[in-house]
Motif scaffolding. Structure first.
Motif, PDB file in Angstrom:
ATOM      1  N   ASN A  12       0.868  -1.177   0.000  1.00 40.25           N
ATOM      2  CA  ASN A  12       0.000   0.000   0.000  1.00 40.25           C
ATOM      3  C   ASN A  12       0.899   1.220   0.000  1.00 40.25           C
ATOM      4  O   ASN A  12       1.792   1.339   0.839  1.00 40.25           O
ATOM      5  CB  ASN A  12      -0.909  -0.007   1.220  1.00 40.25           C
ATOM      6  CG  ASN A  12      -1.785   1.233   1.292  1.00 40.25           C
ATOM      7  OD1 ASN A  12      -1.658   2.006   2.223  1.00 40.25           O
ATOM      8  ND2 ASN A  12      -2.652   1.431   0.333  1.00 40.25           N
ATOM      9  N   PHE A  13       0.670   2.114  -0.963  1.00 45.13           N
ATOM     10  CA  PHE A  13       1.511   3.296  -1.071  1.00 45.13           C
ATOM     11  C   PHE A  13       0.771   4.405  -1.801  1.00 45.13           C
ATOM     12  O   PHE A  13      -0.219   4.164  -2.489  1.00 45.13           O
ATOM     13  CB  PHE A  13       2.831   2.971  -1.785  1.00 45.13           C
ATOM     14  CG  PHE A  13       2.647   2.287  -3.105  1.00 45.13           C
ATOM     15  CD1 PHE A  13       2.514   3.016  -4.279  1.00 45.13           C
ATOM     16  CD2 PHE A  13       2.603   0.911  -3.186  1.00 45.13           C
ATOM     17  CE1 PHE A  13       2.342   2.380  -5.493  1.00 45.13           C
ATOM     18  CE2 PHE A  13       2.434   0.261  -4.399  1.00 45.13           C
ATOM     19  CZ  PHE A  13       2.295   1.002  -5.554  1.00 45.13           C
ATOM     20  N   THR A  14       1.268   5.606  -1.640  1.00 45.46           N
ATOM     21  CA  THR A  14       0.753   6.771  -2.343  1.00 45.46           C
ATOM     22  C   THR A  14       1.830   7.250  -3.303  1.00 45.46           C
ATOM     23  O   THR A  14       2.979   7.439  -2.902  1.00 45.46           O
ATOM     24  CB  THR A  14       0.410   7.903  -1.345  1.00 45.46           C
ATOM     25  OG1 THR A  14      -0.523   7.392  -0.396  1.00 45.46           O
ATOM     26  CG2 THR A  14      -0.180   9.097  -2.059  1.00 45.46           C
ATOM     27  N   VAL A  15       1.469   7.415  -4.556  1.00 49.30           N
ATOM     28  CA  VAL A  15       2.406   7.897  -5.569  1.00 49.30           C
ATOM     29  C   VAL A  15       2.444   9.421  -5.498  1.00 49.30           C
ATOM     30  O   VAL A  15       1.416  10.074  -5.612  1.00 49.30           O
ATOM     31  CB  VAL A  15       1.988   7.442  -6.982  1.00 49.30           C
ATOM     32  CG1 VAL A  15       2.932   8.014  -8.034  1.00 49.30           C
ATOM     33  CG2 VAL A  15       1.937   5.923  -7.063  1.00 49.30           C
ATOM     34  N   HIS A  16       3.630   9.981  -5.287  1.00 48.16           N
ATOM     35  CA  HIS A  16       3.763  11.437  -5.270  1.00 48.16           C
ATOM     36  C   HIS A  16       4.640  11.947  -6.415  1.00 48.16           C
ATOM     37  O   HIS A  16       4.683  13.145  -6.679  1.00 48.16           O
ATOM     38  CB  HIS A  16       4.258  11.960  -3.918  1.00 48.16           C
ATOM     39  CG  HIS A  16       5.579  11.406  -3.490  1.00 48.16           C
ATOM     40  ND1 HIS A  16       6.770  11.825  -4.008  1.00 48.16           N
ATOM     41  CD2 HIS A  16       5.884  10.454  -2.574  1.00 48.16           C
ATOM     42  CE1 HIS A  16       7.761  11.160  -3.444  1.00 48.16           C
ATOM     43  NE2 HIS A  16       7.256  10.318  -2.577  1.00 48.16           N
ATOM     44  N   ASP A  17       5.319  11.036  -7.113  1.00 49.82           N
ATOM     45  CA  ASP A  17       6.121  11.392  -8.289  1.00 49.82           C
ATOM     46  C   ASP A  17       5.897  10.301  -9.337  1.00 49.82           C
ATOM     47  O   ASP A  17       6.610   9.293  -9.362  1.00 49.82           O
ATOM     48  CB  ASP A  17       7.588  11.521  -7.908  1.00 49.82           C
ATOM     49  CG  ASP A  17       8.492  11.916  -9.074  1.00 49.82           C
ATOM     50  OD1 ASP A  17       8.073  11.789 -10.247  1.00 49.82           O
ATOM     51  OD2 ASP A  17       9.631  12.331  -8.807  1.00 49.82           O
ATOM     52  N   ALA A  18       4.874  10.499 -10.175  1.00 54.22           N
ATOM     53  CA  ALA A  18       4.464   9.467 -11.132  1.00 54.22           C
ATOM     54  C   ALA A  18       5.571   9.112 -12.122  1.00 54.22           C
ATOM     55  O   ALA A  18       5.731   7.947 -12.485  1.00 54.22           O
ATOM     56  CB  ALA A  18       3.209   9.917 -11.878  1.00 54.22           C
ATOM     57  N   GLU A  19       6.342  10.076 -12.555  1.00 54.16           N
ATOM     58  CA  GLU A  19       7.401   9.816 -13.531  1.00 54.16           C
ATOM     59  C   GLU A  19       8.469   8.885 -12.942  1.00 54.16           C
ATOM     60  O   GLU A  19       8.907   7.937 -13.590  1.00 54.16           O
ATOM     61  CB  GLU A  19       8.026  11.133 -13.985  1.00 54.16           C
ATOM     62  CG  GLU A  19       8.990  10.985 -15.134  1.00 54.16           C
ATOM     63  CD  GLU A  19       9.461  12.333 -15.668  1.00 54.16           C
ATOM     64  OE1 GLU A  19      10.653  12.420 -15.986  1.00 54.16           O
ATOM     65  OE2 GLU A  19       8.645  13.274 -15.742  1.00 54.16           O
ATOM     66  N   THR A  20       8.879   9.151 -11.722  1.00 56.77           N
ATOM     67  CA  THR A  20       9.872   8.293 -11.059  1.00 56.77           C
ATOM     68  C   THR A  20       9.285   6.917 -10.792  1.00 56.77           C
ATOM     69  O   THR A  20       9.948   5.893 -11.003  1.00 56.77           O
ATOM     70  CB  THR A  20      10.342   8.943  -9.741  1.00 56.77           C
ATOM     71  OG1 THR A  20      10.954  10.196 -10.058  1.00 56.77           O
ATOM     72  CG2 THR A  20      11.344   8.073  -9.012  1.00 56.77           C
ATOM     73  N   TYR A  21       8.035   6.866 -10.351  1.00 55.39           N
ATOM     74  CA  TYR A  21       7.387   5.584 -10.074  1.00 55.39           C
ATOM     75  C   TYR A  21       7.249   4.740 -11.341  1.00 55.39           C
ATOM     76  O   TYR A  21       7.382   3.518 -11.291  1.00 55.39           O
ATOM     77  CB  TYR A  21       6.025   5.795  -9.407  1.00 55.39           C
ATOM     78  CG  TYR A  21       5.313   4.493  -9.156  1.00 55.39           C
ATOM     79  CD1 TYR A  21       5.802   3.588  -8.221  1.00 55.39           C
ATOM     80  CD2 TYR A  21       4.179   4.149  -9.877  1.00 55.39           C
ATOM     81  CE1 TYR A  21       5.174   2.376  -8.017  1.00 55.39           C
ATOM     82  CE2 TYR A  21       3.546   2.943  -9.673  1.00 55.39           C
ATOM     83  CZ  TYR A  21       4.038   2.066  -8.734  1.00 55.39           C
ATOM     84  OH  TYR A  21       3.417   0.857  -8.529  1.00 55.39           O
ATOM     85  N   ARG A  22       7.022   5.370 -12.497  1.00 57.75           N
ATOM     86  CA  ARG A  22       6.895   4.623 -13.758  1.00 57.75           C
ATOM     87  C   ARG A  22       8.172   3.850 -14.100  1.00 57.75           C
ATOM     88  O   ARG A  22       8.120   2.774 -14.691  1.00 57.75           O
ATOM     89  CB  ARG A  22       6.503   5.547 -14.902  1.00 57.75           C
ATOM     90  CG  ARG A  22       4.989   5.668 -15.062  1.00 57.75           C
ATOM     91  CD  ARG A  22       4.595   6.311 -16.364  1.00 57.75           C
ATOM     92  NE  ARG A  22       4.809   7.744 -16.408  1.00 57.75           N
ATOM     93  CZ  ARG A  22       4.032   8.644 -15.817  1.00 57.75           C
ATOM     94  NH1 ARG A  22       2.997   8.260 -15.127  1.00 57.75           N
ATOM     95  NH2 ARG A  22       4.294   9.925 -15.913  1.00 57.75           N
TER      96      ARG A  22
END
Length: 104
Positions: A12-22
């Motif tokens: 369970n997590f919240t994405v705060h930087d979509a580009e890095t997470y991708r």
């Protein structure tokens, strides 16, 4: 617990930087497959029927044939290097291995 019993891993997590997470997402599946893991589902808007809702964010569920495979996946140097992108792009609430109930 049987060494041959399948285990599930939930994150369970919240994405705060979509580009890095991708970057993490793109490299995740080949490493998961290498350790015989199977992706089950993800949900960005789960429904809680009773009790307190889990922390907000994305919930991801996948499984491995046994705890040994799950542990090898997590400790894989390639996964640990890749997971730095998850750590940089998300706020992780939990990453948990769920063991089967004894006798079931």
């Amino acid at each position: 617990m049987s060494d041959t019993a399948p285990v599930h891993v939930m994150a369970n997590f919240t994405v705060h930087d979509a580009e890095t997470y991708r970057i993490y997402e793109k490299g995740f599946f080949p490493i998961l497959k290498r350790h015989r893991g199977t992706f089950i589902t993800l949900d960005d808007d789960s429904t809680t029927f009773e009790g307190s809702a889990p922390p907000e964010g994305r919930v991801v569920l996948f499984k491995f044939p046994n705890a040994e495979a799950a542990t090898a996946w997590y400790n894989d140097p390639d996964y640990q290097a890749l997971s730095e992108h998850r750590r940089a792009g998300t706020e992780l609430k939990f990453l948990t291995m769920l063991h089967p109930m004894p006798g079931r």
